[in-house]
Design a protein around this motif. Structure first.
Motif, PDB file in Angstrom:
ATOM      1  N   GLY A 263       2.100  12.640  -3.811  1.00 13.91           N
ATOM      2  CA  GLY A 263       2.881  13.547  -4.648  1.00 13.91           C
ATOM      3  C   GLY A 263       2.069  14.144  -5.774  1.00 13.91           C
ATOM      4  O   GLY A 263       2.230  15.342  -6.114  1.00 13.91           O
ATOM      5  N   THR A 264       1.174  13.356  -6.379  1.00 19.59           N
ATOM      6  CA  THR A 264       0.334  13.884  -7.456  1.00 19.59           C
ATOM      7  C   THR A 264      -0.654  14.913  -6.927  1.00 19.59           C
ATOM      8  O   THR A 264      -0.891  15.951  -7.564  1.00 19.59           O
ATOM      9  N   VAL A 265      -1.241  14.635  -5.762  1.00 25.32           N
ATOM     10  CA  VAL A 265      -2.208  15.570  -5.185  1.00 25.32           C
ATOM     11  C   VAL A 265      -1.532  16.891  -4.834  1.00 25.32           C
ATOM     12  O   VAL A 265      -2.100  17.976  -5.040  1.00 25.32           O
ATOM     13  N   LEU A 266      -0.326  16.841  -4.312  1.00 28.77           N
ATOM     14  CA  LEU A 266       0.386  18.082  -3.982  1.00 28.77           C
ATOM     15  C   LEU A 266       0.640  18.935  -5.213  1.00 28.77           C
ATOM     16  O   LEU A 266       0.677  20.166  -5.131  1.00 28.77           O
ATOM     17  N   SER A 267       0.798  18.310  -6.359  1.00 28.20           N
ATOM     18  CA  SER A 267       1.074  19.062  -7.583  1.00 28.20           C
ATOM     19  C   SER A 267      -0.172  19.658  -8.220  1.00 28.20           C
ATOM     20  O   SER A 267      -0.054  20.568  -9.047  1.00 28.20           O
ATOM     21  N   ILE A 268      -1.370  19.174  -7.838  1.00 31.67           N
ATOM     22  CA  ILE A 268      -2.594  19.685  -8.484  1.00 31.67           C
ATOM     23  C   ILE A 268      -3.544  20.358  -7.495  1.00 31.67           C
ATOM     24  O   ILE A 268      -4.539  20.958  -7.934  1.00 31.67           O
ATOM     25  N   ARG A 269      -3.254  20.307  -6.206  1.00 30.90           N
ATOM     26  CA  ARG A 269      -4.204  20.881  -5.237  1.00 30.90           C
ATOM     27  C   ARG A 269      -4.258  22.397  -5.301  1.00 30.90           C
ATOM     28  O   ARG A 269      -5.225  22.994  -4.796  1.00 30.90           O
ATOM     29  N   GLU A 270      -3.261  23.041  -5.883  1.00 21.69           N
ATOM     30  CA  GLU A 270      -3.257  24.496  -6.022  1.00 21.69           C
ATOM     31  C   GLU A 270      -3.722  24.960  -7.395  1.00 21.69           C
ATOM     32  O   GLU A 270      -3.622  26.149  -7.703  1.00 21.69           O
TER      33      GLU A 270
ATOM     34  N   TRP B 170       0.805  -1.216   0.000  1.00 18.21           N
ATOM     35  CA  TRP B 170       0.000   0.000   0.000  1.00 18.21           C
ATOM     36  C   TRP B 170       0.843   1.272   0.000  1.00 18.21           C
ATOM     37  O   TRP B 170       0.401   2.326  -0.495  1.00 18.21           O
ATOM     38  N   ALA B 171       2.050   1.203   0.557  1.00 19.42           N
ATOM     39  CA  ALA B 171       2.854   2.420   0.739  1.00 19.42           C
ATOM     40  C   ALA B 171       3.239   3.057  -0.593  1.00 19.42           C
ATOM     41  O   ALA B 171       3.308   4.296  -0.701  1.00 19.42           O
ATOM     42  N   ARG B 172       3.505   2.274  -1.622  1.00 17.41           N
ATOM     43  CA  ARG B 172       3.880   2.836  -2.931  1.00 17.41           C
ATOM     44  C   ARG B 172       2.745   3.673  -3.515  1.00 17.41           C
ATOM     45  O   ARG B 172       2.978   4.728  -4.100  1.00 17.41           O
ATOM     46  N   TYR B 173       1.528   3.201  -3.353  1.00 17.38           N
ATOM     47  CA  TYR B 173       0.379   3.953  -3.876  1.00 17.38           C
ATOM     48  C   TYR B 173       0.163   5.234  -3.075  1.00 17.38           C
ATOM     49  O   TYR B 173      -0.154   6.283  -3.645  1.00 17.38           O
ATOM     50  N   ALA B 174       0.325   5.148  -1.759  1.00 21.38           N
ATOM     51  CA  ALA B 174       0.144   6.341  -0.928  1.00 21.38           C
ATOM     52  C   ALA B 174       1.158   7.421  -1.285  1.00 21.38           C
ATOM     53  O   ALA B 174       0.805   8.608  -1.409  1.00 21.38           O
ATOM     54  N   ARG B 175       2.415   7.046  -1.465  1.00 23.11           N
ATOM     55  CA  ARG B 175       3.436   8.033  -1.815  1.00 23.11           C
ATOM     56  C   ARG B 175       3.186   8.627  -3.192  1.00 23.11           C
ATOM     57  O   ARG B 175       3.327   9.842  -3.395  1.00 23.11           O
ATOM     58  N   THR B 176       2.803   7.802  -4.152  1.00 29.81           N
ATOM     59  CA  THR B 176       2.558   8.291  -5.510  1.00 29.81           C
ATOM     60  C   THR B 176       1.365   9.241  -5.556  1.00 29.81           C
ATOM     61  O   THR B 176       1.434  10.315  -6.161  1.00 29.81           O
ATOM     62  N   VAL B 177       0.269   8.861  -4.907  1.00 32.37           N
ATOM     63  CA  VAL B 177      -0.931   9.697  -4.926  1.00 32.37           C
ATOM     64  C   VAL B 177      -0.696  10.984  -4.156  1.00 32.37           C
ATOM     65  O   VAL B 177      -1.136  12.062  -4.588  1.00 32.37           O
TER      66      VAL B 177
END
Length: 319
Positions: free
Chosen positions: A198-205, A189-196
Motif C-alpha cells: 500500500g505504501t509503494v502504490l502511494s509513492i510509485r507515481e 509476513w502477510a501484514r508487512y507485505a500488505r503494508t509495504v
C-alpha cells in the motif's frame, strides 16, 4: 559622556530574548522543543520514559542471565519444592521468588524465560518483516500477475486465525525453538507485505520515482533507493507493534505445550506449571512469571504506541 553601545543601531536579524522560542532543561541539557518535536514528546512523557527504562532493564537482565541468577533454571531440587518467596517465614535463599512443584527456582526461570521471549520475538519479527517487505515491494512495483498472486496469498494468510495456523503447524512438526520461530515467521509476513504494498502504490507515481525511470535506473535500484527508503516509517512502526504480539503468541503456544521444549525455560511454560498448583496456595509459581510477561509486553506496547504517534504525519501535531 555616552557609551559607544548607545549609538549602535539594533540589528534586526538578531532575535531578542522575547522572540526566541522557549527552551526546556532536561537533566542539565537545554534544547528547544520546537526544533526537536519528536525528542520533546519522548522526554515529556513519563509513561514512555518509564517503559523504555523498563525495556532496557529487562533486556539487560536477559543478556546477563548467567551472572545474575543464583541457580540453574533447569535444576530440580525436590527437597525445596513449592518453597515460598524469601519474605515468607519459611522462605529461604537462594530461592528469592520461591520454587515450583519440582523445585526449580522461579527467579532464574523468569530471567532465562525473558531471553527466550525476546529472542523469539525479535528474530521472528525480523524474518517475517524481511519476507513481507520483499514481497510487498514486488507486488507494489511490478503490479500485474505478481501483484495478484502475492496479494491473494496475503488475503488467504490474513483470513486464517493466527493461533490456529500456529497450532496446526506445531502439531505436525513438533515443538522446538527453531520451529516456533519459523511458525511465527510464516504467520506474520502477510501484514508487512500488505503494508509495504500500500505504501509503494502511494509513492510509485511521485516525481522523483518518474525521474529515476527517466535516467535509466534499474528496477532493483528504484525499489531499494526510492521505494524502500520511503516506506521505512510504516515498517518500523509495524515491527514495534508486532514484537509484543509475537511474544504473547510464543507464550501461548508454550503454555499449551506446543512451543519450546519442556527442558527450555519459558514464561509460558512457567505459567502453565504454576497454574496447576496456584489454587493450592502456591500462587508465586504462576503469578511471578505472569507479571514478567505483562511487564515486557506492556512496556513494548507503550513504546510502540508512542512511536506510531510520533512517526505518523497525521498525528504528529497531536504529539
Amino acid at each position: 559622556m555616552k557609551s559607544m553601545t548607545e549609538n549602535v543601531p539594533a540589528d534586526p536579524f538578531l532575535p531578542d530574548s522575547e522572540s526566541r522560542p522557549p527552551d526546556v532543561l532536561f537533566w542539565g541539557w537545554r534544547y528547544v522543543p520546537a526544533e526537536h518535536q519528536m525528542l520533546h514528546s519522548f522526554l515529556s512523557s513519563r509513561i514512555v520514559l518509564g517503559a523504555c527504562i523498563l525495556i532496557f532493564l529487562l533486556i539487560a537482565a536477559a543478556i546477563s542471565a548467567p551472572w545474575i541468577t543464583p541457580v540453574d533454571p533447569t535444576e530440580q531440587v525436590l527437597a525445596a519444592r513449592l518453597t515460598p518467596p524469601i519474605w515468607y517465614a519459611n522462605g529461604k535463599a537462594p530461592y528469592w521468588l520461591g520454587t515450583d512443584n519440582l523445585g526449580r527456582d522461579i527467579y532464574s526461570v523468569i530471567i532465562y524465560g525473558l531471553r527466550i521471549s525476546l529472542l523469539v520475538g525479535i528474530l521472528s519479527v525480523l524474518l517475517s518483516a524481511s519476507i513481507g517487505v520483499c514481497l510487498g515491494l514486488i507486488a507494489g512495483y511490478a503490479r500485474g500477475a505478481w501483484e495478484s498472486i502475492i496479494m491473494r496469498a496475503v488475503d488467504i494468510q490474513l483470513s486464517l486465525p493466527t493461533i490456529m495456523v500456529a497450532l496446526c503447524i506445531m502439531v505436525m512438526f513438533g515443538s522446538g525453538l527453531d520451529k516456533i520461530i519459523i511458525v511465527l515467521t510464516i504467520t506474520g509476513w502477510a501484514r508487512y507485505a500488505r503494508t509495504v504494498r500500500g505504501t509503494v502504490l502511494s509513492i510509485r507515481e511521485k516525481e522523483y520515482v518518474e525521474a529515476a525511470h527517466a535516467v535509466g535506473l534499474s528496477p532493483t535500484t528504484i525499489m531499494i533507493k526510492y521505494l524502500l527508503i520511503n516506506s521505512m516509517t510504516p515498517i518500523i512502526i509495524l515491527c514495534a507493534v508486532e514484537i509484543p504480539h509475537v511474544i504473547l503468541l510464543e507464550s501461548t503456544l508454550s503454555f499449551l505445550g506446543l512451543g519450546v521444549p519442556v527442558s527450555t525455560p519459558s514464561l509460558g511454560l512457567a505459567i502453565a506449571r504454576g497454574y496447576r498448583v496456584m489454587f493450592s496456595g502456591s500462587w508465586w509459581a504462576s503469578i511471578f512469571p505472569g507479571l514478567a510477561l505483562i511487564l515486557i509486553v506492556g512496556s513494548v506496547n507503550v513504546f510502540a504506541d508512542w512511536l506510531r504517534d510520533a512517526l505518523d504525519p497525521r498525528s504528529r501535531e497531536e504529539v
